[in-house]
Design a protein around this motif. Sequence first.
Motif, PDB file in Angstrom:
ATOM      1  N   GLY A   1       0.819  -1.220   0.000  1.00 37.83           N
ATOM      2  CA  GLY A   1       0.000   0.000   0.000  1.00 37.83           C
ATOM      3  C   GLY A   1       0.848   1.263   0.000  1.00 37.83           C
ATOM      4  N   HIS A   2       2.089   1.139   0.450  1.00 39.44           N
ATOM      5  CA  HIS A   2       2.949   2.320   0.533  1.00 39.44           C
ATOM      6  C   HIS A   2       4.093   2.258  -0.472  1.00 39.44           C
TER       7      HIS A   2
ATOM      8  N   CYS B   1      -0.841  10.446   1.343  1.00 34.14           N
ATOM      9  CA  CYS B   1      -1.253   9.167   1.941  1.00 34.14           C
ATOM     10  C   CYS B   1      -1.336   9.321   3.464  1.00 34.14           C
TER      11      CYS B   1
ATOM     12  N   CYS C   1       0.141   7.741   5.586  1.00 33.96           N
ATOM     13  CA  CYS C   1       1.465   7.530   6.196  1.00 33.96           C
ATOM     14  C   CYS C   1       2.303   8.798   6.170  1.00 33.96           C
TER      15      CYS C   1
ATOM     16  N   CYS D   1       1.490   7.159  -2.672  1.00 35.49           N
ATOM     17  CA  CYS D   1       1.396   5.734  -2.320  1.00 35.49           C
ATOM     18  C   CYS D   1       0.180   5.092  -3.000  1.00 35.49           C
TER      19      CYS D   1
HETATM   20 ZN   LIG Z   1       1.655   5.654   2.313  1.00 30.65          ZN
END
Ligand SMILES: [Zn+2]
Length: 313
Positions: free
Chosen positions: A160-161, A171, A173, A178
């Motif tokens: 996912g990243h 994102c 994160c 991402c």
């Molecule tokens: Zn991410």
Amino acid sequence: MGFVYGIDIGGTNIKLGIVDSGGGVVKEGMIPTGAEEGPRAVTARISKWFDSCKKNIPDIDRVGVGCAGLVDSKKGILFSSPNLPGWSNVELGKLFSEELNLPAIIDNDANCAAYGEFRLGAGKGVKHFICVTLGTGVGAGLIINGRLHRGFSGQAGEIGHTLIKVEGRLCGCGNRGCLEAYIGSSAIVERAKKMLEQESGNSLAGVEQLSVKDITKAAEDGNEIAIRTLEKTGWYFGIGLVNAVHIINPEVIAVGGGVSGAGDLILNPTRESFAEHVMNDIFLDVRIVTAQLGNKASFLGAAMLAFDHKQED
Ligand SMILES: [Zn+2]
């Protein structure tokens, strides 16, 4: 033949089961997580649940725990979890061992789901296998040469990243571009809303708190915007999978998690995009399929990890 406890700790609910070595579920249940009570109280509640239903099953010899978040399975530590606020640097392995009086194995829930699918579901008999969990977050578990690949510090599989667009969408994160920022459930809903702004009178426009489920249902009924939303999502997903396939070269990719309920409405455009972006036709022999174990994948996988660990002793 022995039995193990399988546990999947999610942000809202904990799924539990007593599982035999063939993956058969003897008892199964669900209790609310109540993360705010803290890890010790939650573990005690889990123990109580098992106590109440383990009668007549004498030989339980291990426990396998799947948990969302950053987990060091070797040390049995949960570093942090976006779904379990306040649970940081928790010695979950030790906690479960003490509370249940059994050796405990813990792992990330995406790894557990992948292992469950590998042993009992869409990846059965497949030595090179990726299982992607599509939902609010986008994660994956990797089976390489018949073994779960955790990586140097146990964090492998964060598909996912992986970046699919330089300086792209923000994102959760903190990075930009991402895959999760393009195909996570909130990105899908946002995509649909944006398209709806340009078309009045669409049946989805009036839906309050629009969800991927609503979009999927509408797509099944032929709603053009819903179909295009899922197509675009599949297009991005295909790019993400190309990156993974170029590195891992799997035989099968299984797709589970809530968003995977859209089935071929999302997977067909994913397969098309995959074929369009892959560097050579040699990679086209990978099969992209729907996962088979539904929301049981993680607790079953955790149980199977507990069994197989035992065999490696
Ligand atoms: Zn991410």
